[in-house]
Design an enzyme around this catalytic site. Sequence first.
Site, PDB file in Angstrom:
ATOM      1  N   PHE B  27       1.090  -1.275   0.187  1.00 56.04           N
ATOM      2  CA  PHE B  27      -0.049   0.095   0.035  1.00 56.04           C
ATOM      3  C   PHE B  27       0.715   1.375  -0.103  1.00 56.04           C
ATOM      4  CE2 PHE B  27      -2.415  -3.322   2.500  1.00 56.04           C
ATOM      5  CZ  PHE B  27      -3.150  -3.621   1.482  1.00 56.04           C
ATOM      6  N   ASP B  28       0.050   2.229  -0.752  1.00 53.13           N
ATOM      7  CA  ASP B  28       1.016   3.571  -0.708  1.00 53.13           C
ATOM      8  C   ASP B  28       0.119   4.486   0.106  1.00 53.13           C
ATOM      9  OD1 ASP B  28       2.559   2.526  -2.742  1.00 53.13           O
ATOM     10  OD2 ASP B  28       1.008   3.074  -4.384  1.00 53.13           O
TER      11      ASP B  28
END
Lengths: 309, 309
Positions: B27-28
């Site tokens: 995830f960013d």
Amino acid sequence: MTQESSQVAPRYLTGDKAGLQEFLAKFDVFLFDCDGISPCSTSAVPPRRSPAVTQSRKQVVFVTNNSTKSRADYRKKLEGLGIPSTVEEIFSSSYSSSIYISRILQLPENKRKVYVIGETGIEQELRSENVPFIGGTDPAYRRDVTPADYKKIAAGDESIIDPEVGVVLVGLDFHMNYLKIALAYHYIKRGAVFLATNIDSTLPNSGTLFPGAGSMSAPLIMMLNKEPVALGKPSQAMMDSIEGKFKFDRSRACMVGDRANTDIRFGLEGKLGGTLGVLTGVSSKEDFVSGDVRPHAYLDKLSDLLDSE
Amino acid sequence: MTQESSQVAPRYLTGDKAGLQEFLAKFDVFLFDCDGISPCSTSAVPPRRSPAVTQSRKQVVFVTNNSTKSRADYRKKLEGLGIPSTVEEIFSSSYSSSIYISRILQLPENKRKVYVIGETGIEQELRSENVPFIGGTDPAYRRDVTPADYKKIAAGDESIIDPEVGVVLVGLDFHMNYLKIALAYHYIKRGAVFLATNIDSTLPNSGTLFPGAGSMSAPLIMMLNKEPVALGKPSQAMMDSIEGKFKFDRSRACMVGDRANTDIRFGLEGKLGGTLGVLTGVSSKEDFVSGDVRPHAYLDKLSDLLDSE
């Protein structure tokens, strides 16, 4: 479609003198809805003036869901409208609730106090049944919630949470506030019985609608995911109380009212011999003729009863 | 069982360093629930201090349903807890509601005013979007209803019913009263859009529960037989607003929170790449492992994120 009468079209009795006489002759007891428009408005001819109802010594009971007034208040109101009555003939949801608490609920000795959300009508009826209560119109509850309240309520501090409260009774309260709802919630979470005088969501006033007693219970129903035991129409707890007091034969009793889903339902579910709708209030002719809850007969207005003379 | 993740048991990542690193690497963007216990309590290690989250320039968004505070208020609150943030990283239900009203609702020119039930947080956010409003914390609305009010409201008298109101926005209001509910009802009956900042029925405080924003909408829902458009979690209107602002790839975003039926549902229905439950709040291990709404993974506490270092 569970009610027997839903299968048949109701009889329209306005202008049908013979039909009206025949219909009225079947009953000894008439329960008159006393909310909304009939018969407590000046435009309605008092049932007391109808010879078909009164001259043959038929019993009249005035039934109301309005919990803000006591029976004594209602008798005065009826008197002001030219309708003579006695306190004993009036059955209000606040009286029904008080009877339910004092005579039907079996509360432990140390849990007999009622926490009231509501106005003076409830308080007067609780007093008449010697039921101890807190809340209601007490100014101490008409204030903002404070940071100290949260802590005290959470801790069950007896300066704010009365350990003797075993019932929460919610009726129409024009002074509802955050603190009152918070206290009711915590009493119920601590085991108090959740009662409502009635659950009408709206209250007719000035030709339109305002928040009703049900709107006071709504936040609690949502928070608790639980319905209160409601003591007003169409709850059969109210019918049982009325029958308990007047000892009548249900097959010889007729409910008269303007709302299909409360008044007519109340009579149908109570298995009364008859239900009579009047069109001067909330329900329309279409509601009565093709709705889910249909009266046995209906009239344009209550004064059409006089045609049976 | 409509959510894909409900079919699989969530991964338990506390103490599983490799698993945690693998999970976080996907995830960013991390959306952190900011209500209840995580991460805005002093016992939670701020996500800002987790190298796995911050050192790789991952985006953090703090999401809260609490409408009583503005984003600026929240930034201060986070700062007080040792969590640095910017107003731009905070997404509250009052902000979400203001954006919805100003940018999404297409209101006619003469119906742009909002009637507010709620506290200052809503007012600040409406001001920041230049949305005109009445009600809210105005002391003129903190009073008992009077007989004159009924008549004026019924008549649509402009001294009490503002004809320019096109939206009713209901949030948590510690000063809720009968008059406010009556006015909201009449504005909606006259055609105003019915919005709620959020519909959480309860609000955690002092280790127990108090009436939440949903409890303010409850009387109106009952009276109108109509649900509001809710702008807080788990409403996807809030997710759309967040995405509209941060322009992220949903498959590379993860929702972190303690409530299965709001936080986790919010992430699942928003089709985010991941959802991470923490056990320091409302939902239990059983909720996460065998409930209807299951996160992709869960942790005992938020500080377990530090184990990914």
